[in-house]
Write an enzyme that holds these catalytic residues in place. Structure first.
Site, PDB file in Angstrom:
ATOM      1  N   ALA A  44     -55.199  -3.877 -26.420  1.00  0.00           N
ATOM      2  CA  ALA A  44     -54.542  -3.722 -27.620  1.00  0.00           C
ATOM      3  C   ALA A  44     -53.436  -2.480 -27.436  1.00  0.00           C
ATOM      4  CB  ALA A  44     -55.559  -3.130 -28.568  1.00  0.00           C
ATOM      5  N   GLY A  81     -58.535  -5.923 -25.576  1.00  0.00           N
ATOM      6  CA  GLY A  81     -58.152  -6.899 -26.457  1.00  0.00           C
ATOM      7  C   GLY A  81     -57.818  -8.298 -25.644  1.00  0.00           C
ATOM      8  N   GLU A 124     -61.006  -9.819 -24.696  1.00  0.00           N
ATOM      9  CA  GLU A 124     -61.532 -10.470 -25.966  1.00  0.00           C
ATOM     10  C   GLU A 124     -60.722 -11.562 -26.189  1.00  0.00           C
ATOM     11  OE1 GLU A 124     -61.184  -6.748 -27.821  1.00  0.00           O
ATOM     12  OE2 GLU A 124     -63.279  -6.564 -28.290  1.00  0.00           O
ATOM     13  N   GLU A 182     -62.152   0.566 -23.413  1.00  0.00           N
ATOM     14  CA  GLU A 182     -62.090   1.462 -24.773  1.00  0.00           C
ATOM     15  C   GLU A 182     -62.840   2.484 -24.827  1.00  0.00           C
ATOM     16  OE1 GLU A 182     -62.890  -1.873 -24.397  1.00  0.00           O
ATOM     17  OE2 GLU A 182     -61.576  -3.220 -25.626  1.00  0.00           O
TER      18      GLU A 182
HETATM   19  N1  COA Z   1     -50.996  -0.254 -24.659  1.00  0.00           N
HETATM   20  C1  COA Z   1     -49.599   0.398 -24.499  1.00  0.00           C
HETATM   21  N2  COA Z   1     -49.144   0.416 -23.442  1.00  0.00           N
HETATM   22  C2  COA Z   1     -49.663  -0.209 -22.281  1.00  0.00           C
HETATM   23  C3  COA Z   1     -50.659  -0.609 -22.362  1.00  0.00           C
HETATM   24  C4  COA Z   1     -51.620  -0.555 -23.618  1.00  0.00           C
HETATM   25  N3  COA Z   1     -52.698  -1.445 -23.749  1.00  0.00           N
HETATM   26  N4  COA Z   1     -51.108  -1.064 -21.010  1.00  0.00           N
HETATM   27  C5  COA Z   1     -50.093  -0.540 -20.181  1.00  0.00           C
HETATM   28  N5  COA Z   1     -49.130  -0.207 -21.102  1.00  0.00           N
HETATM   29  C6  COA Z   1     -47.739   0.421 -20.834  1.00  0.00           C
HETATM   30  C7  COA Z   1     -47.664   1.812 -19.938  1.00  0.00           C
HETATM   31  O1  COA Z   1     -47.922   2.876 -21.093  1.00  0.00           O
HETATM   32  C8  COA Z   1     -46.218   1.833 -19.420  1.00  0.00           C
HETATM   33  O2  COA Z   1     -45.454   1.921 -20.176  1.00  0.00           O
HETATM   34  P1  COA Z   1     -44.290   2.961 -19.867  1.00  0.00           P
HETATM   35  O3  COA Z   1     -43.729   2.184 -18.725  1.00  0.00           O
HETATM   36  O4  COA Z   1     -43.238   3.016 -20.923  1.00  0.00           O
HETATM   37  O5  COA Z   1     -44.729   4.297 -19.442  1.00  0.00           O
HETATM   38  C9  COA Z   1     -46.336   0.342 -19.050  1.00  0.00           C
HETATM   39  O6  COA Z   1     -47.181  -0.471 -19.877  1.00  0.00           O
HETATM   40  C10 COA Z   1     -46.745  -0.060 -17.363  1.00  0.00           C
HETATM   41  O7  COA Z   1     -48.067   0.457 -17.441  1.00  0.00           O
HETATM   42  P2  COA Z   1     -48.580   1.299 -16.064  1.00  0.00           P
HETATM   43  O8  COA Z   1     -49.492   2.078 -16.496  1.00  0.00           O
HETATM   44  O9  COA Z   1     -47.234   2.150 -15.681  1.00  0.00           O
HETATM   45  O10 COA Z   1     -48.547   0.129 -14.945  1.00  0.00           O
HETATM   46  P3  COA Z   1     -49.948   0.053 -14.036  1.00  0.00           P
HETATM   47  O11 COA Z   1     -49.783  -1.442 -13.530  1.00  0.00           O
HETATM   48  O12 COA Z   1     -49.690   1.092 -13.131  1.00  0.00           O
HETATM   49  O13 COA Z   1     -51.409   0.025 -14.732  1.00  0.00           O
HETATM   50  C11 COA Z   1     -52.970  -0.726 -16.421  1.00  0.00           C
HETATM   51  C12 COA Z   1     -51.523  -1.215 -15.582  1.00  0.00           C
HETATM   52  C13 COA Z   1     -53.023  -1.940 -17.202  1.00  0.00           C
HETATM   53  C14 COA Z   1     -54.008  -0.547 -15.554  1.00  0.00           C
HETATM   54  C15 COA Z   1     -52.650   0.652 -17.215  1.00  0.00           C
HETATM   55  O14 COA Z   1     -51.437   0.658 -17.927  1.00  0.00           O
HETATM   56  C16 COA Z   1     -53.635   0.905 -18.277  1.00  0.00           C
HETATM   57  O15 COA Z   1     -54.874   1.309 -17.867  1.00  0.00           O
HETATM   58  N6  COA Z   1     -53.555   0.517 -19.621  1.00  0.00           N
HETATM   59  C17 COA Z   1     -54.298   0.662 -20.546  1.00  0.00           C
HETATM   60  C18 COA Z   1     -55.572  -0.181 -20.582  1.00  0.00           C
HETATM   61  C19 COA Z   1     -56.420  -0.230 -21.757  1.00  0.00           C
HETATM   62  O16 COA Z   1     -56.995   0.902 -21.768  1.00  0.00           O
HETATM   63  N7  COA Z   1     -56.501  -1.189 -22.494  1.00  0.00           N
HETATM   64  C20 COA Z   1     -57.435  -1.244 -23.663  1.00  0.00           C
HETATM   65  C21 COA Z   1     -56.910  -0.566 -24.927  1.00  0.00           C
HETATM   66  S1  COA Z   1     -57.908  -0.678 -26.364  1.00  0.00           S
END
Ligand code: COA
Length: 260
Positions: A67, A111, A114, A134
């Site tokens: 999400a 998500g 999911e 989460e």
């Molecule tokens: N929601 C909103 N933005 C997200 C996102 C999410 N679930 N997942 C990634 N992004 C955004 C980051 O904030 C970043 O934005 P920015 O460039 O404006 O700062 C961009 O996507 C790239 O992410 P980044 O973290 O720099 O890439 P990465 O390859 O180093 O890491 C992930 C990728 C997916 C491991 C990491 O972004 C992450 O942990 N995301 C959250 C995952 C999460 O908790 N999902 C469950 C949500 S309930």
């Protein structure tokens, strides 16, 4: 064919490929993606020309990274409740009468996981990563993760992922039964399309009945499931596709199913 900027639809013969494309945010699900995806999957579900569906993420980094966390900030519990009460993309996938394959090409988190869990079959690129992170945000999976994950991988493996928030790689996902196949990244889509085409060549009546009966195994007591199987078998038996399938076998030719 393209339905929206953030969810692209491309038809390859009888297979529809839906690609979630919000690469700058790792294909995270915001309100726009959810709306576009709901419209795309509804259209596909109603399209008799589509016999199987593939869901994937754009680019090589993410399937869907969950999400959109940015939308959580400042949202009231009542607003969040409204979002979650609306018909969800997860149910639309699960209830689709067509086979739906997840082609997981990168981060498959929250998500995104999911969404993959709601699909019928999960194929993963060797570089994919899976998790329900989460708890890191002080919340729990809210798109069916606590219910579908244990039904697929068992209670212990599900709780390990949900309570730790840890990510696992594709090999581990395969070991615990979360994904059916792991493929080199370049072979993921060709394999997904080949599997979808195999399914698309079968009777749409039989596919819908088989999906409904098999999925019911997870929620019905055995006796009720067996009764459902019998009635869906009888429905297939009354179909033109059954007559065609049996005739084609006896005439030693490929069947031409119409879905009637
Ligand atoms: N929601 C909103 N933005 C997200 C996102 C999410 N679930 N997942 C990634 N992004 C955004 C980051 O904030 C970043 O934005 P920015 O460039 O404006 O700062 C961009 O996507 C790239 O992410 P980044 O973290 O720099 O890439 P990465 O390859 O180093 O890491 C992930 C990728 C997916 C491991 C990491 O972004 C992450 O942990 N995301 C959250 C995952 C999460 O908790 N999902 C469950 C949500 S309930």
């Amino acid at each position: 064919m393209s339905d929206s900027e953030v969810v692209r639809r491309e038809d390859r013969g009888r297979v529809a490929v839906l690609t979630i494309d919000r690469q700058e945010k790792r294909n995270a699900l915001n309100a726009e993606v959810r709306r576009a995806f709901a419209a795309a999957i509804d259209a596909v579900n109603l399209d008799a020309g589509v016999r199987a569906v593939i869901i994937t993420g754009a680019g090589d980094k993410a399937f869907v990274a969950g999400a959109d966390i940015g939308e959580f900030e400042g949202r009231t519990p009542v607003d969040q409740w409204r979002v979650m009460k609306a018909p969800t993309m997860f149910e639309a996938v699960e209830r689709s009468p067509k086979p739906v394959i997840a082609a997981v090409n990168g981060f498959c988190l929250g998500g995104g996981m999911e969404l993959a869990l709601a699909c019928d079959v999960r194929l993963a690129s060797a570089s994919a990563k899976f998790g329900q992170p989460e708890v890191n945000l002080g919340i729990i999976p809210g798109g069916g993760g606590t219910q579908r994950l244990p039904r697929i991988v068992g209670l212990g493996a599900a709780l390990k992922l949900i309570l730790s928030g840890d990510l696992i790689d594709a090999a581990e996902a395969h070991r615990i039964g979360l994904v059916e196949e792991v493929l080199p990244p370049t072979e993921l889509m060709p394999r997904a399309v080949a599997l979808a085409e195999t399914m698309a060549s079968k009777s749409p009546v039989a596919l819908a009945a088989a999906k409904e009966a098999t999925r019911a195994a997870l929620s019905l007591p055995l006796d009720d499931g067996l009764k459902l199987e019998t009635s869906l078998f009888q429905l297939c038996f009354a179909s033109e596709d059954k007559a065609e399938g049996v005739r084609a076998f006896l005439e030693k030719r490929a069947a031409n199913f119409t879905g009637r």
